[in-house]
Design a protein around this motif. Structure first.
Motif, PDB file in Angstrom:
ATOM      1  N   MET A  37       0.949  -1.146   0.005  1.00 45.63           N
ATOM      2  CA  MET A  37       0.073  -0.042   0.031  1.00 45.63           C
ATOM      3  C   MET A  37       0.851   1.301  -0.255  1.00 45.63           C
ATOM      4  O   MET A  37       0.479   2.376  -0.565  1.00 45.63           O
ATOM      5  CB  MET A  37      -0.817   0.214   1.092  1.00 45.63           C
ATOM      6  CG  MET A  37      -1.834   0.982   1.137  1.00 45.63           C
ATOM      7  SD  MET A  37      -3.069   1.010   2.721  1.00 45.63           S
ATOM      8  CE  MET A  37      -3.870   2.598   2.899  1.00 45.63           C
ATOM      9  N   ALA A  38       2.010   1.042   0.504  1.00 46.10           N
ATOM     10  CA  ALA A  38       3.005   2.378   0.876  1.00 46.10           C
ATOM     11  C   ALA A  38       4.167   1.926   1.253  1.00 46.10           C
ATOM     12  O   ALA A  38       4.450   0.583   1.127  1.00 46.10           O
ATOM     13  CB  ALA A  38       2.251   3.424   1.733  1.00 46.10           C
ATOM     14  N   ALA A  39       5.257   2.748   1.220  1.00 42.78           N
ATOM     15  CA  ALA A  39       6.565   2.584   1.686  1.00 42.78           C
ATOM     16  C   ALA A  39       6.754   2.492   3.340  1.00 42.78           C
ATOM     17  O   ALA A  39       7.945   1.964   3.559  1.00 42.78           O
ATOM     18  CB  ALA A  39       7.401   3.404   1.188  1.00 42.78           C
ATOM     19  N   SER A  40       5.787   2.737   4.102  1.00 41.22           N
ATOM     20  CA  SER A  40       5.843   2.526   5.493  1.00 41.22           C
ATOM     21  C   SER A  40       4.246   2.396   6.145  1.00 41.22           C
ATOM     22  O   SER A  40       3.291   2.903   5.528  1.00 41.22           O
ATOM     23  CB  SER A  40       6.307   3.810   6.195  1.00 41.22           C
ATOM     24  OG  SER A  40       5.567   4.896   6.051  1.00 41.22           O
ATOM     25  N   TYR A  41       4.367   1.996   7.279  1.00 36.96           N
ATOM     26  CA  TYR A  41       3.066   1.830   7.981  1.00 36.96           C
ATOM     27  C   TYR A  41       2.463   3.294   8.299  1.00 36.96           C
ATOM     28  O   TYR A  41       0.984   3.597   8.034  1.00 36.96           O
ATOM     29  CB  TYR A  41       3.206   1.189   9.268  1.00 36.96           C
ATOM     30  CG  TYR A  41       2.247   1.111  10.482  1.00 36.96           C
ATOM     31  CD1 TYR A  41       0.951   0.410  10.117  1.00 36.96           C
ATOM     32  CD2 TYR A  41       2.200   2.083  11.583  1.00 36.96           C
ATOM     33  CE1 TYR A  41      -0.213   0.864  10.854  1.00 36.96           C
ATOM     34  CE2 TYR A  41       1.135   2.251  12.316  1.00 36.96           C
ATOM     35  CZ  TYR A  41       0.047   1.516  12.193  1.00 36.96           C
ATOM     36  OH  TYR A  41      -1.187   1.626  13.070  1.00 36.96           O
ATOM     37  N   GLU A  42       3.345   4.243   8.561  1.00 41.60           N
ATOM     38  CA  GLU A  42       3.052   5.766   8.808  1.00 41.60           C
ATOM     39  C   GLU A  42       2.394   6.256   7.442  1.00 41.60           C
ATOM     40  O   GLU A  42       1.266   6.896   7.583  1.00 41.60           O
ATOM     41  CB  GLU A  42       4.059   6.657   9.108  1.00 41.60           C
ATOM     42  CG  GLU A  42       4.498   6.402  10.501  1.00 41.60           C
ATOM     43  CD  GLU A  42       5.542   5.092  10.501  1.00 41.60           C
ATOM     44  OE1 GLU A  42       5.822   4.662   9.413  1.00 41.60           O
ATOM     45  OE2 GLU A  42       6.311   5.073  11.599  1.00 41.60           O
ATOM     46  N   ASP A  43       2.563   5.835   6.303  1.00 42.84           N
ATOM     47  CA  ASP A  43       1.980   6.352   5.002  1.00 42.84           C
ATOM     48  C   ASP A  43       0.583   5.938   4.857  1.00 42.84           C
ATOM     49  O   ASP A  43      -0.199   6.582   4.195  1.00 42.84           O
ATOM     50  CB  ASP A  43       3.106   6.121   3.811  1.00 42.84           C
ATOM     51  CG  ASP A  43       4.062   7.289   3.710  1.00 42.84           C
ATOM     52  OD1 ASP A  43       4.016   8.229   4.357  1.00 42.84           O
ATOM     53  OD2 ASP A  43       4.788   7.100   2.761  1.00 42.84           O
ATOM     54  N   CYS A  44       0.739   4.478   5.235  1.00 36.05           N
ATOM     55  CA  CYS A  44      -0.814   3.763   5.203  1.00 36.05           C
ATOM     56  C   CYS A  44      -1.734   4.594   5.761  1.00 36.05           C
ATOM     57  O   CYS A  44      -2.978   4.685   5.602  1.00 36.05           O
ATOM     58  CB  CYS A  44      -0.512   2.224   5.710  1.00 36.05           C
ATOM     59  SG  CYS A  44       0.495   1.438   4.400  1.00 36.05           S
ATOM     60  N   ALA A  45      -1.269   4.887   7.272  1.00 38.70           N
ATOM     61  CA  ALA A  45      -2.092   5.517   8.189  1.00 38.70           C
ATOM     62  C   ALA A  45      -2.511   6.773   7.508  1.00 38.70           C
ATOM     63  O   ALA A  45      -4.007   7.236   7.681  1.00 38.70           O
ATOM     64  CB  ALA A  45      -1.403   5.652   9.490  1.00 38.70           C
TER      65      ALA A  45
END
Length: 329
Positions: A102-110
């Motif tokens: 989904m993205a390059a990090s969990y934070e970006d997904c959030a």
């Protein structure tokens, strides 16, 4: 709630995944068509549009998103740009379908999920294996109790370096963590981890040990991990992207108290069911364009005909698990 009678797609990115796995499928579904495509490489995007009979092409993502004839966006760029393009599209009121991870990090997904919630614009993620007959058969075998109570899950994956991995002056983006989120683990493991969480629930604990054993690039190339699902089911995984050809492996084992299921994620080897009856092989046939069943579910969701649960919220736990394994969290 957004409802579209006709879903008119704009592609941001036209790389390898769009050639066979996804791209043609968008035009094979009633009420769905591709009307525009974008790439920063003008020659590449012109060629793609011509070969796939797409009427318009752009070299600027904002221009494609602003195209009044485009009402949904497919994001097929490297993961580091997923959040930016998804947020741009959702703020413009256009649903997004994002390549995995989904993205390059969990934070970006959030961040993506927060904007989707605030705008009311849906976001879907291309974890298409959930919808393929091969993996649905694995799930059916588990749910029907063929192997009894599941007590352990094991992932084993090994492959030799790719030719491009030896080109230190022009390495693939997939081994550049600032673009991909990590090495090949971040590119391939999402499919494995997403499918297991779809079947067994969220992984709530995950730890990993990473190493670079090949020295071909800076990213991790060898990973060992252990994890536990919300139900208490334990699992483990090992990944090596610099293995010898003789060690090549693509295998997940689901171990139960009455048997075992072995299957692959990328090579689609026959599913092996081991029970007191002995060893049985099963090989469901997947469609030629593997993303077709999921894209159809996304289109029907946008048309108000069905509910597609392969959304940003369900995809985010996989990024959390990967970031935990890579010690990014």
């Amino acid at each position: 709630m957004i409802q579209l009678n006709n879903v008119c797609w704009g592609f941001i990115g036209c790389g390898e995944v769009t050639e066979k796995k996804s791209g043609p499928a968008f035009n094979m579904i009633d009420g769905s068509k591709v009307v525009a495509v974008m790439s920063r490489d003008e020659e590449k995007v012109k060629s793609y549009a011509r070969r796939h009979n797409i009427p318009r092409w752009y070299t600027d993502a904002q221009e494609l998103i602003g195209d009044e004839d485009v009402n949904a966006i497919y994001i097929a760029t490297p993961p580091s740009s997923h959040a930016t393009f998804a947020i741009m599209a959702m703020k413009a009121g256009k649903p997004v379908y994002i390549e995995k991870p989904m993205a390059a990090s969990y934070e970006d997904c959030a961040r993506i999920n927060r904007i989707s919630q605030e705008t009311g614009v849906p976001c879907f993620v291309a974890y298409y294996r959930r919808y393929l007959p091969y993996f649905q058969k694995v799930r059916q075998l588990v749910e029907e109790g063929e192997i009894g109570n599941v007590i352990n899950v094991q992932i084993r994956f090994a492959q030799p370096p790719r030719a491009l991995d030896y080109n230190s002056t022009n390495l693939p983006w997939r081994v550049q963590p600032d673009i991909a989120g990590g090495g090949y683990f971040y590119d391939l493991a999402p499919h494995q981890l997403d499918f297991l969480q779809e079947m067994f629930g969220c992984i709530l604990e995950a730890e990993g040990y990473t190493s670079n054993r090949g020295g071909l690039y800076q990213a991790e190339d060898t990973i060992s991990a252990c994890f536990k699902f919300a139900s208490g089911l334990p699992g483990s995984g090992s990944w090596c992207f610099v293995a010898h050809e003789s060690a090549k492996e693509d295998r997940i084992e689901i171990i139960g108290d009455k048997g075992m299921i072995c299957f692959s994620v990328f090579t689609y080897d026959p599913i092996a069911l081991h029970t007191e009856r002995g060893r049985e092989e099963i090989l469901p046939q997947n469609p030629p364009y593997v993303q077709l069943p999921l894209i159809q579910a996304v289109v029907e969701h946008l048309q108000g005909k069905a509910i597609c649960t392969c959304d940003g919220v369900s995809a985010t736990p996989t990024n959390w698990v990967m970031d935990r394994i890579l010690n990014k969290l």
